[in-house]
Design a protein around this motif. Structure first.
Motif, short mmCIF file in Angstrom:
data_model
loop_
_atom_site.label_atom_id
_atom_site.label_comp_id
_atom_site.label_asym_id
_atom_site.label_seq_id
_atom_site.Cartn_x
_atom_site.Cartn_y
_atom_site.Cartn_z
N MET A 83 22.87 -11.84 21.01
CA MET A 83 22.89 -11.44 22.42
C MET A 83 21.48 -11.35 23.00
N SER A 84 20.59 -10.66 22.18
CA SER A 84 19.20 -10.51 22.64
C SER A 84 18.49 -11.86 22.68
N LEU A 85 18.87 -12.76 21.69
CA LEU A 85 18.26 -14.09 21.69
C LEU A 85 18.66 -14.88 22.95
N ALA A 86 19.96 -14.75 23.32
CA ALA A 86 20.43 -15.44 24.53
C ALA A 86 19.71 -14.93 25.77
N LEU A 87 19.51 -13.61 25.82
CA LEU A 87 18.80 -13.04 26.98
C LEU A 87 17.36 -13.51 27.04
N GLU A 88 16.72 -13.60 25.83
CA GLU A 88 15.33 -14.07 25.81
C GLU A 88 15.22 -15.52 26.26
N LEU A 89 16.23 -16.35 25.80
CA LEU A 89 16.22 -17.76 26.22
C LEU A 89 16.42 -17.88 27.73
N LYS A 90 17.36 -17.04 28.27
CA LYS A 90 17.61 -17.07 29.71
C LYS A 90 16.37 -16.64 30.50
N GLY A 91 15.71 -15.57 29.97
CA GLY A 91 14.49 -15.11 30.63
C GLY A 91 13.38 -16.15 30.57
N GLY A 92 13.32 -16.88 29.42
CA GLY A 92 12.31 -17.92 29.29
C GLY A 92 12.54 -19.06 30.27
N ARG A 93 13.83 -19.44 30.43
CA ARG A 93 14.13 -20.51 31.39
C ARG A 93 13.82 -20.08 32.82
N THR A 94 14.12 -18.81 33.12
CA THR A 94 13.83 -18.30 34.47
C THR A 94 12.34 -18.33 34.76
N ARG A 95 11.53 -17.86 33.78
CA ARG A 95 10.07 -17.88 33.97
C ARG A 95 9.56 -19.30 34.10
N LEU A 96 10.17 -20.23 33.30
CA LEU A 96 9.75 -21.64 33.38
C LEU A 96 10.05 -22.22 34.75
N LEU A 97 11.25 -21.90 35.28
CA LEU A 97 11.62 -22.41 36.60
C LEU A 97 10.71 -21.83 37.68
N HIS A 98 10.41 -20.53 37.57
CA HIS A 98 9.51 -19.91 38.55
C HIS A 98 8.12 -20.54 38.49
N GLY A 99 7.65 -20.79 37.25
CA GLY A 99 6.34 -21.41 37.11
C GLY A 99 6.30 -22.82 37.69
N ALA A 100 7.39 -23.60 37.43
CA ALA A 100 7.45 -24.96 37.97
C ALA A 100 7.53 -24.94 39.49
N SER A 101 8.31 -23.97 40.02
CA SER A 101 8.42 -23.85 41.47
C SER A 101 7.07 -23.51 42.10
N ALA A 102 6.34 -22.56 41.48
CA ALA A 102 5.03 -22.17 42.00
C ALA A 102 4.05 -23.34 41.93
N ALA A 103 4.11 -24.12 40.84
CA ALA A 103 3.21 -25.27 40.70
C ALA A 103 3.51 -26.33 41.77
N ALA A 104 4.81 -26.57 42.01
CA ALA A 104 5.19 -27.55 43.04
C ALA A 104 4.72 -27.10 44.42
N LYS A 105 4.87 -25.80 44.71
CA LYS A 105 4.43 -25.28 46.01
C LYS A 105 2.91 -25.41 46.16
N LEU A 106 2.19 -25.17 45.04
CA LEU A 106 0.73 -25.28 45.08
C LEU A 106 0.31 -26.72 45.36
N VAL A 107 0.98 -27.67 44.69
CA VAL A 107 0.65 -29.09 44.90
C VAL A 107 0.92 -29.49 46.36
N LEU A 108 2.08 -29.06 46.90
CA LEU A 108 2.40 -29.38 48.29
C LEU A 108 1.38 -28.76 49.24
N ALA A 109 0.98 -27.50 48.95
CA ALA A 109 0.00 -26.84 49.80
C ALA A 109 -1.33 -27.61 49.80
N VAL A 110 -1.74 -28.07 48.61
CA VAL A 110 -3.01 -28.82 48.52
C VAL A 110 -2.89 -30.14 49.28
N VAL A 111 -1.75 -30.82 49.12
CA VAL A 111 -1.56 -32.12 49.78
C VAL A 111 -1.65 -31.97 51.30
N PHE A 112 -1.05 -30.89 51.84
CA PHE A 112 -1.03 -30.73 53.29
C PHE A 112 -2.30 -30.08 53.83
#
Length: 287
Positions: A1-30
């Protein structure tokens, strides 16, 4: 159960990081081109393109900062006059558009009359017609009225705007019908309901529509170019185009003029950015 929660938390942090990186790239481009334009306006003419290649820190930062571009712009050209013309056109259209479009939107949203749906369909149809397709017939009408080379030609043909009517209608449709019924019980007719009920409740969308209209008209080029031949009626965008004509392109004036022209809508956006989101969000999607 705890392993599943850690995996879910890891995916969430990864998605947030990718989203922030994409926003940063768009901000730089514009944002980067705007920053380069503004910093280039602070360079001497000979230095503007000197450090473009190879890329280095001096590609962005001026080596010998100077305000000569702005001095040349205001010394050699009546640039204050051109700025006033842009303000007069954008401001005049904005005020008239808010007044006329709000009344038209109230009619489409709250008053039943024959042909209302057909008229509103025509308003929506105007939104998808390119302005270039309307340019010639609109010019012929203005010329027939004797308005060529006048502020009336710059302002009145641009009022009202279909997008403004659409946004305001959507907002009025979202207001509770009970407010209108209560006003009728108090003796208000359509004008009283529009003036005392609708408008006070519509300040966010009215401001949002005003900002969108001002920004669009501030950057307009084709219509002012076609309808004015008098140099005293030129707007900033038309004047910038003239700097690229002739044997020598006046890059210093172009960058200085564009920096000033860009600063106005950027300042409006920074000051009123919460109204952009709030105004559009409150229009809803009601048909």
């Amino acid at each position: 159960m705890s392993l599943a929660l850690e995996l879910k938390g890891g995916r969430t942090r990864l998605l947030h990081g990718a989203s922030a990186a994409a926003k940063l790239v768009l901000a730089v481009v514009f944002v980067l081109p705007l920053v380069w334009m503004f910093l280039s306006s602070l360079r001497p003419v000979a230095e503007i393109f000197q450090y473009v290649f190879p890329l280095s820190l001096w590609t962005l930062l001026p080596v010998h900062p100077t305000l000569d571009s702005y001095r040349h712009l205001f010394r050699d050209e009546p640039f204050g006059r051109y700025l006033w013309n842009s303000f007069a056109m954008a401001g005049g259209v904005t005020v008239l558009d808010v007044v006329v479009s709000s009344m038209a939107a109230y009619g489409f949203a709250r008053i039943r009359f024959p042909g209302r749906e057909v008229l509103f369909f025509l308003v929506l149809a105007i939104m998808i017609i390119p302005f270039e397709a309307l340019l010639v017939p609109l010019y012929l009408i203005v010329r027939g009225l004797g308005w060529v080379d006048s502020y009336a030609a710059l302002v009145f043909p641009m009022v009202p705007r279909a997008l403004s009517i659409f946004l305001l209608r959507q907002f009025f449709l979202g207001l509770p019908r009970e407010l209108e019924d209560a006003a009728r019980i108090d003796g208000c007719r359509h004008w009283g309901i529009y003036w005392y009920i609708m408008l006070p409740l519509s300040r966010p969308i009215l401001l949002s529509v005003a900002l969108l209209t001002f920004q669009e008209l501030w950057g307009s080029f084709a219509w002012p170019l076609v309808v004015t031949n008098n140099a005293n009626l030129r707007v900033v965008q038309v004047v910038v185009a003239t700097f690229a004509q002739g044997d020598a392109i006046e890059w210093d004036k172009i960058f200085a003029a564009l920096s000033i022209a860009a600063a106005v809508p950027i300042a409006l956006f920074i000051i009123f950015q919460r109204y952009y989101v709030r105004g559009i969000a409150t229009t809803g999607l009601r048909g």
